[in-house]
Design a protein around this motif. Structure first.
Motif, PDB file in Angstrom:
ATOM      1  N   ARG A 295       0.826  -1.213   0.000  1.00 43.23           N
ATOM      2  CA  ARG A 295       0.000   0.000   0.000  1.00 43.23           C
ATOM      3  C   ARG A 295       0.856   1.256   0.000  1.00 43.23           C
ATOM      4  O   ARG A 295       0.416   2.322  -0.392  1.00 43.23           O
TER       5      ARG A 295
ATOM      6  N   ALA B 141       2.547   6.390  -1.305  1.00 48.75           N
ATOM      7  CA  ALA B 141       1.321   5.584  -1.473  1.00 48.75           C
ATOM      8  C   ALA B 141       0.566   5.916  -2.756  1.00 48.75           C
ATOM      9  O   ALA B 141      -0.660   5.909  -2.773  1.00 48.75           O
ATOM     10  N   SER B 142       1.255   6.223  -3.833  1.00 48.79           N
ATOM     11  CA  SER B 142       0.590   6.713  -5.038  1.00 48.79           C
ATOM     12  C   SER B 142       0.775   5.845  -6.265  1.00 48.79           C
ATOM     13  O   SER B 142      -0.031   5.926  -7.199  1.00 48.79           O
TER      14      SER B 142
ATOM     15  N   PRO C 194      -2.435   3.244  -7.462  1.00 49.14           N
ATOM     16  CA  PRO C 194      -3.565   3.857  -8.177  1.00 49.14           C
ATOM     17  C   PRO C 194      -3.140   4.619  -9.441  1.00 49.14           C
ATOM     18  O   PRO C 194      -3.927   4.722 -10.390  1.00 49.14           O
TER      19      PRO C 194
ATOM     20  N   CYS D 157      -8.665  -0.397  -9.456  1.00 48.32           N
ATOM     21  CA  CYS D 157      -7.666  -0.448  -8.392  1.00 48.32           C
ATOM     22  C   CYS D 157      -8.371  -0.384  -7.040  1.00 48.32           C
ATOM     23  O   CYS D 157      -9.323   0.371  -6.868  1.00 48.32           O
ATOM     24  N   VAL D 158      -7.914  -1.195  -6.108  1.00 43.67           N
ATOM     25  CA  VAL D 158      -8.355  -1.055  -4.719  1.00 43.67           C
ATOM     26  C   VAL D 158      -7.099  -0.904  -3.871  1.00 43.67           C
ATOM     27  O   VAL D 158      -6.144  -1.671  -4.020  1.00 43.67           O
ATOM     28  N   THR D 159      -7.097   0.108  -2.990  1.00 40.49           N
ATOM     29  CA  THR D 159      -5.930   0.355  -2.138  1.00 40.49           C
ATOM     30  C   THR D 159      -6.199  -0.134  -0.719  1.00 40.49           C
ATOM     31  O   THR D 159      -7.346  -0.310  -0.308  1.00 40.49           O
ATOM     32  N   ASN D 160      -5.117  -0.334   0.040  1.00 37.14           N
ATOM     33  CA  ASN D 160      -5.171  -0.694   1.471  1.00 37.14           C
ATOM     34  C   ASN D 160      -6.032  -1.935   1.719  1.00 37.14           C
ATOM     35  O   ASN D 160      -6.867  -1.952   2.627  1.00 37.14           O
TER      36      ASN D 160
ATOM     37  N   LYS E 262     -11.803  -5.971   0.630  1.00 37.22           N
ATOM     38  CA  LYS E 262     -12.155  -5.102   1.750  1.00 37.22           C
ATOM     39  C   LYS E 262     -10.956  -4.220   2.033  1.00 37.22           C
ATOM     40  O   LYS E 262      -9.817  -4.694   2.051  1.00 37.22           O
ATOM     41  N   ARG E 263     -11.236  -2.930   2.226  1.00 38.34           N
ATOM     42  CA  ARG E 263     -10.156  -1.991   2.519  1.00 38.34           C
ATOM     43  C   ARG E 263     -10.474  -1.216   3.779  1.00 38.34           C
ATOM     44  O   ARG E 263     -11.631  -0.987   4.112  1.00 38.34           O
ATOM     45  N   GLU E 264      -9.411  -0.827   4.468  1.00 39.38           N
ATOM     46  CA  GLU E 264      -9.610  -0.140   5.730  1.00 39.38           C
ATOM     47  C   GLU E 264      -9.661   1.364   5.518  1.00 39.38           C
ATOM     48  O   GLU E 264      -8.830   1.928   4.823  1.00 39.38           O
TER      49      GLU E 264
ATOM     50  N   ASP F  36      -2.365  -4.224   2.421  1.00 40.68           N
ATOM     51  CA  ASP F  36      -2.126  -3.693   3.762  1.00 40.68           C
ATOM     52  C   ASP F  36      -1.822  -4.857   4.706  1.00 40.68           C
ATOM     53  O   ASP F  36      -2.157  -6.016   4.418  1.00 40.68           O
TER      54      ASP F  36
END
Lengths: 319, 250
Positions: free
Chosen positions: B118, B126-127, B130, B140-143, B157-159, B178
């Motif tokens: 992440r 953190a770029s 994405p 895209c899904v982050t974290n 699932k992301r926080e 993450d």
């Protein structure tokens, strides 16, 4: 006058505090500020943003569920329409997810988690941490649009802005990623990165159950405090990773950071050293945490914390 | 499925920062390096996905050739090969230039699912994840802390500050990983031996010029000397007094 577009996160018509700080950061550069909002309550929220420093607000309409890629396209279109020189979002999990996409659509570099922002020629300059804050870089960009995210709890919101002109724009539907459900935390539970007070525990807490005394101390602050944790504690499974402070967790800068039973490894110190006031409570008088603490108490957490909780309760109930 | 895990070779998290003579960069003399913490989680998720769904896993990095060690270590865990886009100035490559170079290589490789950490624990930007997805026009899904890969789609699932978000995506996609998503495995002796025979391509990194320019790099100002107020619970009243009247945070 140059224009900065700010993506404002809101829920049920109320702007997120970190987004108000971001508007404040944009306003302080002397630029015209254009807010972009989406989701249920966006129009109601947009009407309140004049005081917070926005002179225009664009409400994205017709989007039923949030899609970061679709929203990024809409925000980038506003940046273009407004011939903006800058784009900002809060360095929250939504902002840090959205901003790089907007930057890429503007073919611009992004500076994340900035701690200062100022006008520089006809663009901007920021400072931002490297190695979780072990070093601080001042950066400029040759991109046509200066893109950055602002760290929560660092910039001041504006409350005496002016009036805001609200516009509507149909949002893009049918993104490649769509948020289909949100499991919210229990009401009143603050995120460790956004809380004004953080009560953090380390290995000195001995076990997961003992964090109850830190929960009580946090609760004594009357909804202003979150519980944080060291890496050792998270790795042991005592606390969730979302609470971890440090180089492989979150970097926080609350007004008050209370470290209990945390020795102060370099990776942890990097994550909390920009806090306003640091209090350390530790049995070991030689623990490195005392080197960054403003105030220290050498002693057993299980004696000191309950006494501190009572004292804080007394202070908070008086005020 | 063609799976790629992108990693970054970064200074070990226990290094002290030293500013170089140019006052704009880190003096990296004596640094130990490692695969960025979250990228280890990305490698594990890539291998787990291959084990569940089939396909192959390639480790991709932009780095000097010194990253051979880190890439081999990741291959040894169960990947099928590696690619180093060789860039002697990798430490100073900005997120846009990095993302463009990765996006172009991922297209050439025919990647369908890409994992990254992440955030890289050196520049903390953190770029890249994405941005790569945006340049490729992918999802895209982050974290991400939970992931289920289906046919042509995935649910993650992301926080967030508010809680857990469930995000549905169509593939191809970039997933940034993450802590909590998995427990990275250790490479076994068999994996380490096998990794020596797996292909490791070195290609020139045709990176765009940096837009980001560092004007100065400084160490944070030292905090003012604090003091130990006392010992045990007896010191609490003095602490409250200091927090109210000196620090004015209560």
């Amino acid at each position: 006058m140059s224009t900065i577009v700010v993506f404002v996160e809101q829920s049920g018509g109320t702007a997120r505090r970190a987004s108000l700080e971001c508007l404040g950061a944009a306003h302080a550069t002397g630029s015209q500020v254009v807010a972009v909002l989406t989701g249920e309550g966006a129009a109601a929220c947009a009407n309140t943003l004049g005081a917070a420093g926005a002179s225009k607000a664009v409400v994205l309409t017709g989007t039923e569920s949030f899609s970061p890629d679709a929203t990024a396209k809409d925000v980038a279109a506003v940046v273009k329409d407004q011939a903006a020189k800058g784009f900002l979002a809060a360095a929250s999990s939504t902002g840090k997810d959205l901003a790089p996409r907007v930057a890429a659509l503007c073919d611009a570099v992004l500076f994340a988690d900035c701690t200062t922002l100022k006008a520089e020629g006809d663009s901007f300059a920021v400072t931002r941490p490297w190695l979780a804050g072990k070093a601080i870089a001042t950066c400029v960009s040759s991109a046509a649009v200066f893109c950055a995210t602002t760290r929560p709890n660092v910039f001041n919101p504006v409350t005496d802005g002016g009036s805001v002109e609200v516009m509507e724009k149909p949002g893009t539907v049918g993104g490649k990623a769509t948020v289909v459900a949100v499991e919210t935390k229990p009401a009143g539970k603050l995120d460790v990165q956004e809380a004004p007070v953080v009560v953090a525990g380390g290995r000195g807490m001995k076990d997961a159950e003992s964090f109850a005394i830190l929960e009580s101390l946090a609760a004594a602050f009357g909804g202003r405090a979150a519980v944080g944790a060291s890496r050792a504690v998270v790795d042991a499974g005592w606390r969730p990773h979302s609470e971890q402070v440090g180089q492989t967790g979150k970097v926080v800068s609350p007004q008050l950071y209370i470290a209990v039973g945390i020795s102060g490894a370099i990776q942890h110190l990097a994550g909390m050293r920009t806090s306003g006031t640091i209090v350390a409570i530790n049995k070991d008088a030689d623990a490195p945490i005392f080197k960054v603490a403003d105030y220290g108490i050498v002693g057993d957490a299980f004696e000191v914390v309950p006494a501190l909780t009572e004292a804080i309760q007394a202070v908070v109930s008086q005020s | 499925m063609k799976i790629v895990a992108c990693i970054k070779r970064v200074p070990a998290t226990d290094v002290q920062a030293k500013v170089a003579a140019d006052a704009k960069s880190l003096d990296s003399a004596g640094y130990q390096y490692m695969t960025s913490f979250y990228d280890e989680i990305a490698v594990e998720e890539a291998i787990k996905t291959k084990e569940a769904k089939g396909g192959d896993v390639t480790i991709l990095t932009i780095s000097s050739k010194d990253a051979t060690k880190e890439v081999r270590e990741c291959i040894a865990k169960g990947a099928d090969g590696g690619v180093i886009l060789v860039d002697e100035d990798w430490m100073n490559r900005d997120c846009r230039a990095t993302a463009k170079a990765l996006a172009s290589k991922l297209t050439e490789m025919g990647a369908e699912l890409v994992f990254m950490g992440r955030v890289a624990t050196d520049r903390d930007n953190a770029s890249v994840g994405p941005m790569v997805a945006t340049y490729l026009d992918w999802a895209c899904v982050t974290n991400v802390v939970e992931l289920e890969v289906g046919d042509g789609e995935a649910t993650a699932k992301r926080e967030t500050e508010a809680g857990l978000e469930t995000v549905r995506v169509t593939l191809p996609a970039v997933i940034t990983c993450d802590k909590g998503l998995n427990e990275p495995r250790y490479a076994g002796l068999k994996g380490i031996m096998a990794a020596k025979k797996k292909p490791l391509e070195e290609a020139a990194c045709e990176a765009a010029d940096n837009q980001a320019q560092v004007l100065s790099l400084v160490l944070p100002p030292p905090r003012a000397e604090g003091r130990v107020i006392g010992e045990g619970a007896d010191a609490v009243p003095a602490l409250i007094d200091a927090l109210r009247n000196e620090a004015q945070v209560l």
